[in-house]
Design a protein around this motif. Structure first.
Motif, PDB file in Angstrom:
ATOM      1  N   GLN A   1       0.805  -1.214   0.000  1.00 14.49           N
ATOM      2  CA  GLN A   1       0.000   0.000   0.000  1.00 14.49           C
ATOM      3  C   GLN A   1       0.836   1.261   0.000  1.00 14.49           C
ATOM      4  OE1 GLN A   1      -2.768  -0.111   3.169  1.00 14.49           O
ATOM      5  NE2 GLN A   1      -3.774  -1.969   2.452  1.00 14.49           N
ATOM      6  N   LYS A   2       2.155   1.112  -0.116  1.00  8.75           N
ATOM      7  CA  LYS A   2       2.929   2.349  -0.037  1.00  8.75           C
ATOM      8  C   LYS A   2       4.141   2.348  -0.951  1.00  8.75           C
ATOM      9  CE  LYS A   2       3.440   1.616   4.429  1.00  8.75           C
ATOM     10  NZ  LYS A   2       3.968   1.599   5.807  1.00  8.75           N
ATOM     11  N   MET A   3       4.681   3.541  -1.119  1.00 14.33           N
ATOM     12  CA  MET A   3       5.894   3.685  -1.902  1.00 14.33           C
ATOM     13  C   MET A   3       7.072   3.291  -1.020  1.00 14.33           C
ATOM     14  SD  MET A   3       7.401   7.269  -3.303  1.00 14.33           S
ATOM     15  CE  MET A   3       9.165   7.470  -3.548  1.00 14.33           C
ATOM     16  N   VAL A   4       7.985   2.488  -1.623  1.00 12.60           N
ATOM     17  CA  VAL A   4       9.092   2.022  -0.800  1.00 12.60           C
ATOM     18  C   VAL A   4      10.428   2.614  -1.210  1.00 12.60           C
ATOM     19  CG1 VAL A   4       8.101  -0.118   0.035  1.00 12.60           C
ATOM     20  CG2 VAL A   4       9.119  -0.036  -2.244  1.00 12.60           C
ATOM     21  N   GLY A   5      10.502   3.216  -2.356  1.00 15.39           N
ATOM     22  CA  GLY A   5      11.787   3.780  -2.750  1.00 15.39           C
ATOM     23  C   GLY A   5      11.743   4.263  -4.181  1.00 15.39           C
ATOM     24  N   SER A   6      12.930   4.643  -4.674  1.00 17.13           N
ATOM     25  CA  SER A   6      13.010   5.251  -5.996  1.00 17.13           C
ATOM     26  C   SER A   6      14.025   4.541  -6.867  1.00 17.13           C
ATOM     27  CB  SER A   6      13.463   6.698  -5.877  1.00 17.13           C
ATOM     28  OG  SER A   6      12.385   7.528  -5.716  1.00 17.13           O
ATOM     29  N   LEU A   7      13.812   4.585  -8.131  1.00 15.93           N
ATOM     30  CA  LEU A   7      14.805   4.154  -9.104  1.00 15.93           C
ATOM     31  C   LEU A   7      15.390   5.412  -9.731  1.00 15.93           C
ATOM     32  CD1 LEU A   7      13.032   1.519  -8.844  1.00 15.93           C
ATOM     33  CD2 LEU A   7      13.621   1.082 -11.219  1.00 15.93           C
ATOM     34  N   ASN A   8      16.729   5.397  -9.943  1.00 16.23           N
ATOM     35  CA  ASN A   8      17.292   6.564 -10.618  1.00 16.23           C
ATOM     36  C   ASN A   8      17.128   6.409 -12.126  1.00 16.23           C
ATOM     37  OD1 ASN A   8      19.247   4.832 -11.488  1.00 16.23           O
ATOM     38  ND2 ASN A   8      20.783   5.498 -10.012  1.00 16.23           N
ATOM     39  N   GLU A   9      17.721   7.346 -12.871  1.00 14.35           N
ATOM     40  CA  GLU A   9      17.508   7.352 -14.326  1.00 14.35           C
ATOM     41  C   GLU A   9      17.976   6.074 -14.987  1.00 14.35           C
ATOM     42  OE1 GLU A   9      18.894  10.558 -16.723  1.00 14.35           O
ATOM     43  OE2 GLU A   9      17.923  12.026 -15.423  1.00 14.35           O
ATOM     44  N   ASP A  10      19.198   5.651 -14.594  1.00 17.34           N
ATOM     45  CA  ASP A  10      19.775   4.440 -15.177  1.00 17.34           C
ATOM     46  C   ASP A  10      18.884   3.237 -14.930  1.00 17.34           C
ATOM     47  OD1 ASP A  10      22.001   4.933 -16.595  1.00 17.34           O
ATOM     48  OD2 ASP A  10      23.358   3.791 -15.271  1.00 17.34           O
ATOM     49  N   GLU A  11      18.440   3.132 -13.689  1.00 20.68           N
ATOM     50  CA  GLU A  11      17.617   1.986 -13.310  1.00 20.68           C
ATOM     51  C   GLU A  11      16.248   2.034 -13.996  1.00 20.68           C
ATOM     52  OE1 GLU A  11      19.842   2.057  -9.016  1.00 20.68           O
ATOM     53  OE2 GLU A  11      17.802   2.836  -9.191  1.00 20.68           O
ATOM     54  N   THR A  12      15.746   3.267 -14.175  1.00 22.55           N
ATOM     55  CA  THR A  12      14.469   3.392 -14.875  1.00 22.55           C
ATOM     56  C   THR A  12      14.606   2.945 -16.324  1.00 22.55           C
ATOM     57  OG1 THR A  12      14.090   5.315 -13.489  1.00 22.55           O
ATOM     58  CG2 THR A  12      12.547   4.943 -15.260  1.00 22.55           C
ATOM     59  N   ARG A  13      15.746   3.320 -16.903  1.00 26.86           N
ATOM     60  CA  ARG A  13      16.000   2.875 -18.283  1.00 26.86           C
ATOM     61  C   ARG A  13      16.025   1.366 -18.360  1.00 26.86           C
ATOM     62  NH1 ARG A  13      18.161   6.347 -22.475  1.00 26.86           N
ATOM     63  NH2 ARG A  13      18.001   4.378 -23.552  1.00 26.86           N
ATOM     64  N   GLY A  14      16.692   0.776 -17.379  1.00 21.65           N
ATOM     65  CA  GLY A  14      16.749  -0.677 -17.348  1.00 21.65           C
ATOM     66  C   GLY A  14      15.359  -1.278 -17.324  1.00 21.65           C
ATOM     67  N   TYR A  15      14.488  -0.653 -16.535  1.00 25.75           N
ATOM     68  CA  TYR A  15      13.100  -1.123 -16.472  1.00 25.75           C
ATOM     69  C   TYR A  15      12.444  -1.022 -17.840  1.00 25.75           C
ATOM     70  CZ  TYR A  15       8.107  -0.712 -15.739  1.00 25.75           C
ATOM     71  OH  TYR A  15       6.755  -0.859 -15.843  1.00 25.75           O
ATOM     72  N   ARG A  16      12.741   0.109 -18.503  1.00 25.40           N
ATOM     73  CA  ARG A  16      12.127   0.353 -19.808  1.00 25.40           C
ATOM     74  C   ARG A  16      12.536  -0.705 -20.830  1.00 25.40           C
ATOM     75  NH1 ARG A  16      10.064   4.631 -23.230  1.00 25.40           N
ATOM     76  NH2 ARG A  16      11.576   4.397 -24.884  1.00 25.40           N
ATOM     77  N   TRP A  17      13.816  -1.079 -20.809  1.00 29.45           N
ATOM     78  CA  TRP A  17      14.279  -2.122 -21.739  1.00 29.45           C
ATOM     79  C   TRP A  17      13.489  -3.408 -21.567  1.00 29.45           C
ATOM     80  CZ3 TRP A  17      17.051  -0.623 -25.568  1.00 29.45           C
ATOM     81  CH2 TRP A  17      18.045   0.365 -25.436  1.00 29.45           C
ATOM     82  N   MET A  18      13.173  -3.700 -20.302  1.00 27.62           N
ATOM     83  CA  MET A  18      12.580  -5.007 -20.032  1.00 27.62           C
ATOM     84  C   MET A  18      11.068  -5.022 -20.175  1.00 27.62           C
ATOM     85  SD  MET A  18      14.802  -6.542 -16.958  1.00 27.62           S
ATOM     86  CE  MET A  18      15.037  -5.073 -16.044  1.00 27.62           C
ATOM     87  N   GLN A  19      10.513  -3.872 -20.568  1.00 26.92           N
ATOM     88  CA  GLN A  19       9.064  -3.851 -20.729  1.00 26.92           C
ATOM     89  C   GLN A  19       8.645  -4.768 -21.864  1.00 26.92           C
ATOM     90  OE1 GLN A  19       8.069   0.399 -21.061  1.00 26.92           O
ATOM     91  NE2 GLN A  19       6.393  -0.234 -19.733  1.00 26.92           N
ATOM     92  N   ALA A  20       7.536  -5.445 -21.674  1.00 24.02           N
ATOM     93  CA  ALA A  20       7.020  -6.283 -22.751  1.00 24.02           C
ATOM     94  C   ALA A  20       6.594  -5.381 -23.903  1.00 24.02           C
ATOM     95  CB  ALA A  20       5.834  -7.087 -22.244  1.00 24.02           C
ATOM     96  N   GLY A  21       6.662  -5.935 -25.081  1.00 27.46           N
ATOM     97  CA  GLY A  21       6.270  -5.136 -26.226  1.00 27.46           C
ATOM     98  C   GLY A  21       7.398  -4.265 -26.711  1.00 27.46           C
ATOM     99  N   THR A  22       7.082  -3.481 -27.722  1.00 27.60           N
ATOM    100  CA  THR A  22       8.117  -2.711 -28.390  1.00 27.60           C
ATOM    101  C   THR A  22       8.263  -1.349 -27.733  1.00 27.60           C
ATOM    102  OG1 THR A  22       7.373  -3.788 -30.377  1.00 27.60           O
ATOM    103  CG2 THR A  22       8.845  -1.929 -30.659  1.00 27.60           C
TER     104      THR A  22
END
Lengths: 379, 522
Positions: A212-233
C-alpha cells in the motif's frame, strides 16, 4: 386525440431530461488533481483554468491552483467549492499528482475514491512528487506551456520519444498494478529545480511501490533498465558507449526499436527469469574523429551496446529486488507459466522476488546511420 | 357619397357567365355586342372591323389583346392579306360569297402557320387572352384563330440559381413554348411526349406533362395525369402550386419533386424514366418522382471526369451532414460533452466564451437567425443598397458583436461555416431542408446533447423512409437497397459502366447501352 398522445409523450419525455447542462460560461475546467498529506490531514490541490480572453493572454498565469484540507479526500475536495464560484468540469483533468509524504504513508487513504469515482479519469497520468508538496508543484510554472499540469504531462510524453527514460503511467494502469498480485506499480516522480530564479518542474526518478505504499526510488539508469525489459516494443532514446577506436572517447547510439521477452523457469523449486532483449539502433554521434563505422567496429559497438543495456537492466533488477517491489511483473509471469509454484510463493512473493535470479541476454544491432556519408574530417 | 350607378350594375349578375358558355352566332353584330359585353372595361382589347371582297363586301371583325400579339404578323399576314391580296386575285370577292367564306379565308387567304376554327365565346376569350388573334366573319357561326402569340419576355439565359462550370448553360424562361423547345432540342425522338392541359380557372395556365413514352412507367404517367386533372384551383402562377397540389405527402419539409431551371437536367431526368411538368409562366420545371439522395447530385457531376466528380460528390455529402449538425454538435460539446474535444481546443473555446452572457444554445439561435435574416435580406435588397447592408452585416455580426462580448468567436465561425455549407447542395430545395432541420438538431442538442442529436436524426430517418414520391421510396436506392444504383449515389458511376437506367417500378426500358461492355473489351 389518441394519435397525438404518443408524440406528445415523447416530447414531454424530452423535458424530463435529467442531464444538467454545464455551460462553459459558468464552469471551470480542472486540469490536474493533487493529493498530499500535510499536518496529518489530506490536502487536495486542484488546478483550474482561469480563462482569459485571447487578447489578454500572457499577462497573467492562466490557471488557479487551490489547495484545501480535510480528514478525507472527499471532504478536502468539497472544501474547494467553498472558495470557487464556479462548477468544475473534470472531463479534461489529465494529470494526477500524489504527494510523496502521502504515498509513503498509506495509499489506502485515497485509493477508494480515485479508483471508483466517475469524475476521476482513469486515463490521467500519475506523478509522485519528490521533496515538494503537490500544491507547490502545481503552483509552479513550466516554460513554454502556460498550464503547469499540462506542461508536466507534455514533459513526460516528449522525453519518452526523445530520451526514453521515464515511462508514463495512467491511473488505470496504476490501479491495476496495485490491485493485482505479482506486479507492483512504478510511477515517474516530479520535483522542482531552480532554473534562473524560477523553480520549474523536472522529472526525477521513479517511485516503486510495494503493497500500500511507496518504498523507494529508481534513478535514471535503473528506470531505463526497467524500460528495456518492458514487454512489447519500445522506441526512441539514446545511450552512450565507449568508442571502439579510442576507449577514452564516447559514441552515442540511438535506439530505433527494442523488444523484450521475459520467461520464467523453475529449476529445483528455484525461480529463474530469462530476459531476452533484441534491440536495433543507429549510430548517432562520436565525440572524436576517425572511421568508426567499419564492419569490425560495428561488431564491437554492438557488443558494447549489448553490455551497456544489460548493465542497465541488472542495475534496475538489483534496485527493485533490494526494495522488494516487483515492478517487472515477474509474479504474473510465474503465475502464468507455473501456477502450482505460484500458489506456494504467492503469499510471500515480495521476499521471494528479492531472491529470484535473472539472466539478461541482449542482442543489439546497428543497421544504418541516417547520417551523411562519412565521418567529419579536419583539415 | 354613393357611387354613381354603374352600367354593369344594371346587367344581370350572371350575364357574362351565360354568354361565355354560348356558341358563336352567325350574325356578326350579335357576336360583337356579346363580346363587347364580355370584354367591358378591358381597355387593352382591340376590335378591328373591316370589310373584305370588292363586289359584295363581307363584314369581318378582328379581335386581339394589344401587347400579346406580334403586330408584324397581324399586319402583314392577316390584315394585308384580307384587305389587299384578295383584290389582286382575278375574281375578287365572288369566290368568298359563293362558297363558305370562312373556309376560303382559312385555306386561301390568311398566311400564318397556326390557324384553327373555334365556335364558342369561351374559346374566343381563351385564345385572345393567350395572344392569338380571332377573326369573326359575318354569316359564319365559327371563328378563325391565328397564332400570333408574341409578347415581351426574357431571352434564354444562364439560370441564376443553378450555376455550373461545365455543361450546358441554358435555362428555362417564363415562356412555355420556349421551354418545351429547349427540351425537344435535346430529345429528338417521337417518343418524347408533351401532353398539354389547362389548369386554373382564371389564369387558364398551360401546363404540359413531358415524358419519354418508351421509358417512363405508363402507370406513373397515368397517375400524374390523373392528379393534374383533379386540380381545381383558380390560379396557377408557378410550378410549386402544382407540386403542392399533387404530392401524396403534404405535411413534410421533404419535398418530393425536384425543381430545376436547367433543360439539360430535365432531359437527363426524362431519360431516366421520370416525368417533367412545365408550367407556363414559371421558369422552374418540376421533376418527379425523386428520392432524397438526388439532392447532393449535381448535373455537373455527369459532365466532368468521374473520379473528380465522385470526390466532389462525397465531399458534398459530408458538407451536407455538417451543415445539418455542426451547430448542434458544437452546442452539445459546449454544454454536455466537454471531454469530446482535445484539451487545447476546449481551453481555447472556453477562453473565447468568457463573459458571453448567453448560454450557447441561445447564442447559436441568435446567430443562426441573424444569418437567415441576412440571407433573406440579401435576396430582396435593391442592387444599390446591397453592398452597404452586407458591409454592415459583416461588421456588426463578425466583429462588433464579438468585441462587445455578445457572442463568441468560435460560434461565429461555426455559424458562418454552416451558413456557407447549406448552399453547397446543388438543389436549392435541399438547402431549405437543411436550414429547417438544423434548428431541430440545435434544440435537441441543447436539451439532451449528443443523445438529442441522435434522436432527431433517427426521427428524421424514420420520417424519410416512410415517405415516397409517386411510389418511389424516398430514400431509394439506399433504402430499399439497390446494389446497382447505389453505385451512383455517393460516387458517380462512370459512363461506360452506366449500361442500365436507375431502377424504377414499372419502367419499360432499362437498357442504356447495349454494347458498352463488348466495346470495352476491344
Amino acid at each position: 386525440m389518441k394519435r397525438h398522445l404518443f408524440p406528445l409523450c415523447l416530447i414531454l419525455l424530452l423535458l424530463l431530461a435529467g442531464c444538467q447542462s454545464r455551460e462553459v460560461n459558468n464552469t471551470t475546467s480542472v486540469l490536474g488533481l493533487g493529493v498530499d498529506w500535510v499536518d496529518n490531514q489530506i490536502e487536495t490541490s486542484v488546478q483550474m483554468t482561469k480563462p482569459v480572453p485571447p487578447e489578454q493572454a500572457g499577462q497573467e498565469t492562466p490557471f488557479v491552483t487551490v489547495s484545501t484540507r480535510g480528514a478525507t479526500l472527499s471532504e478536502a475536495a468539497r472544501q474547494i467549492f467553498l472558495s470557487i464560484p464556479r462548477q468544475t468540469i473534470w472531463a479534461h483533468s489529465s494529470t494526477l499528482f500524489l504527494g510523496d509524504k502521502l504515498v509513503q504513508r498509506d495509499l489506502s487513504l485515497i485509493m477508494d475514491l480515485l479508483a471508483r469515482n466517475v469524475e476521476v479519469r482513469k486515463s490521467s497520468l500519475v506523478f509522485i512528487t519528490q521533496g515538494f508538496s503537490t500544491g507547490e508543484i502545481m503552483q509552479s510554472q513550466t516554460p513554454l506551456e502556460p498550464y503547469s499540469c499540462l506542461g508536466i504531462r507534455d514533459l513526460l510524453q516528449a522525453q519518452e520519444k526523445q530520451l526514453g527514460i521515464f515511462v508514463p503511467v495512467k491511473l488505470g494502469e496504476f490501479i491495476y498494478r496495485l490491485s493485482t498480485p505479482g506486479i507492483d506499480p512504478l510511477v515517474p516522480q516530479v520535483t522542482l529545480e531552480k532554473q534562473g530564479n524560477k523553480m520549474t518542474p523536472t522529472l526525477k526518478g521513479t517511485a516503486a511501490f510495494r503493497g500500500q505504499k511507496m518504498v523507494g526510488s529508481l534513478n535514471e539508469d535503473e528506470t531505463r533498465g526497467y524500460r528495456w525489459m518492458q514487454a512489447g516494443t519500445i522506441e526512441g532514446g539514446m545511450f552512450i558507449i565507449p568508442s571502439p577506436i579510442d576507449p577514452q572517447k564516447k559514441v552515442t547510439l540511438e535506439l530505433i526499436r527494442s523488444r523484450s521477452k521475459t520467461k520464467a523457469t523453475v529449476v529445483d523449486q528455484k525461480i529463474k527469469m530469462q530476459i531476452e532483449i533484441r534491440a536495433e539502433g543507429n549510430f548517432y554521434e562520436q565525440n572524436s574523429t576517425g572511421a568508426v563505422l567499419t564492419p569490425e567496429n560495428i561488431k564491437i559497438m554492438e557488443e558494447l551496446a549489448s553490455r551497456e543495456i544489460s548493465r542497465q537492466c541488472n542495475a534496475s533488477i538489483a534496485q527493485a529486488q533490494s526494495l522488494g517491489s516487483d515492478i517487472f511483473g515477474w509474479g504474473r509471469q510465474v503465475e502464468a507459466a507455473f501456477p502450482k509454484t505460484w500458489m506456494q510463493v504467492a503469499s510471500r512473493w515480495n521476499e521471494v522476488f528479492s531472491e529470484v535470479e535473472a539472466d539478461v541476454q541482449v542482442k543489439f544491432s546497428i543497421r544504418r546511420t541516417y547520417l551523411t556519408d562519412s565521418s567529419f574530417v579536419f583539415r | 357619397m354613393r357611387y354613381l350607378p354603374n352600367k354593369k350594375d344594371n346587367l344581370p349578375a350572371n350575364n357574362t357567365e351565360e354568354i361565355i358558355s354560348q356558341p358563336l352566332e352567325a350574325d356578326i353584330e350579335a357576336n360583337r355586342s356579346k363580346l363587347e359585353a364580355l370584354l367591358e372595361y378591358c381597355s387593352d382589347v382591340v376590335f378591328r372591323e373591316f370589310v373584305i371582297g370588292g363586289q359584295s363586301p363581307i363584314r369581318c371583325l378582328l379581335l386581339y389583346f394589344d401587347g400579346l400579339v406580334q403586330r408584324k404578323i397581324l399586319d402583314d399576314n392577316i390584315i394585308k392579306s384580307l384587305l389587299l391580296d384578295i383584290r389582286m386575285t382575278n375574281d375578287p370577292g365572288r369566290e368568298l360569297n359563293q362558297a363558305d367564306p370562312l373556309t376560303a379565308v382559312e385555306q386561301k387567304i390568311i398566311n400564318v402557320a397556326e390557324l384553327k376554327r373555334i365556335s364558342t365565346f369561351h374559346e374566343v376569350i381563351r385564345y385572345i387572352s393567350s395572344g392569338d388573334t380571332v377573326l369573326l366573319i359575318d354569316g359564319c357561326n365559327q371563328a378563325l384563330v391565328a397564332g400570333t402569340r408574341g409578347w415581351d419576355s426574357r431571352n434564354v439565359v444562364t439560370p441564376e440559381n443553378e450555376l455550373v462550370i461545365y455543361g450546358p448553360k441554358e435555362g428555362f424562361i417564363e415562356n412555355l413554348r420556349s421551354n418545351t423547345a429547349l427540351i425537344r432540342r435535346r430529345l429528338k425522338s417521337s417518343n418524347f411526349k408533351i401532353e398539354s392541359m389547362v389548369i386554373g380557372k382564371i389564369t387558364q395556365t398551360d401546363v404540359v406533362l413531358c415524358y419519354i413514352d418508351n421509358i417512363a412507367p405508363p402507370q406513373l404517367v397515368d397517375e400524374v395525369r390523373k392528379r393534374l386533372q383533379m386540380i381545381d384551383i383558380d390560379a396557377v402562377l408557378d410550378s410549386n402550386y402544382i407540386q403542392e397540389l399533387i404530392m401524396e405527402h403534404k405535411s413534410t419539409i421533404f419535398s418530393q419533386a425536384e425543381q430545376t431551371e436547367k433543360p439539360d437536367r430535365a432531359a437527363a431526368h426524362l431519360l431516366e424514366g421520370r416525368i417533367c411538368i412545365l408550367v407556363d409562366g414559371s421558369p422552374m420545371a418540376l421533376v418527379l418522382p425523386v428520392s432524397f439522395p438526388r439532392y447532393w447530385i449535381s448535373p455537373e457531376d455527369y459532365y466532368i471526369h468521374y473520379i473528380p466528380a465522385s470526390l466532389f460528390r462525397m465531399g458534398r455529402f459530408l458538407v451536407f451532414l455538417m451543415a445539418l449538425t455542426l451547430p448542434a454538435l458544437y452546442v452539445a460539446v459546449i454544454s454536455y460533452h466537454q471531454e469530446m474535444v482535445p484539451t487545447a481546443l476546449y481551453l481555447t473555446i472556453a477562453a473565447s466564451r468568457q463573459g458571453v452572457p448567453f448560454p450557447s444554445f441561445i447564442e447559436a439561435l441568435l446567430l443562426e437567425l441573424t444569418f437567415e435574416m441576412l440571407r433573406e435580406a440579401g435576396l430582396r435588397l435593391p442592387r444599390a443598397v446591397g453592398p452597404a447592408v452586407s458591409i454592415v452585416g459583416a461588421l456588426i455580426i463578425g466583429d462588433a458583436a464579438v468585441r462587445a462580448g455578445l457572442v463568441s468567436t468560435p460560434m461565429v465561425v461555426v455559424v458562418a461555416f454552416t451558413g456557407i455549407a447549406s448552399f453547397v447542395t446543388p438543389s436549392y430545395n435541399a438547402g431549405i431542408i437543411i436550414r429547417t432541420a438544423r434548428f431541430a438538431f440545435l434544440a435537441a442538442a441543447a436539451l439532451l446533447g449528443f443523445l438529442g442529436i441522435m434522436i432527431v436524426f433517427i426521427l428524421m430517418l424514420i420520417r424519410m423512409v416512410s415517405l415516397s414520391s409517386f411510389g418511389m421510396p424516398y430514400l431509394s436506392p439506399i433504402a430499399p437497397l439497390n446494389t446497382r444504383d447505389i453505385t451512383d449515389v455517393l460516387v458517380r458511376r462512370p459512363w461506360f459502366k452506366m449500361r442500365e437506367r436507375p431502377y424504377q417500378e414499372g419502367m419499360k426500358n432499362q437498357v442504356r447501352q447495349n454494347t458498352a461492355g463488348k466495346e470495352q473489351g476491344n
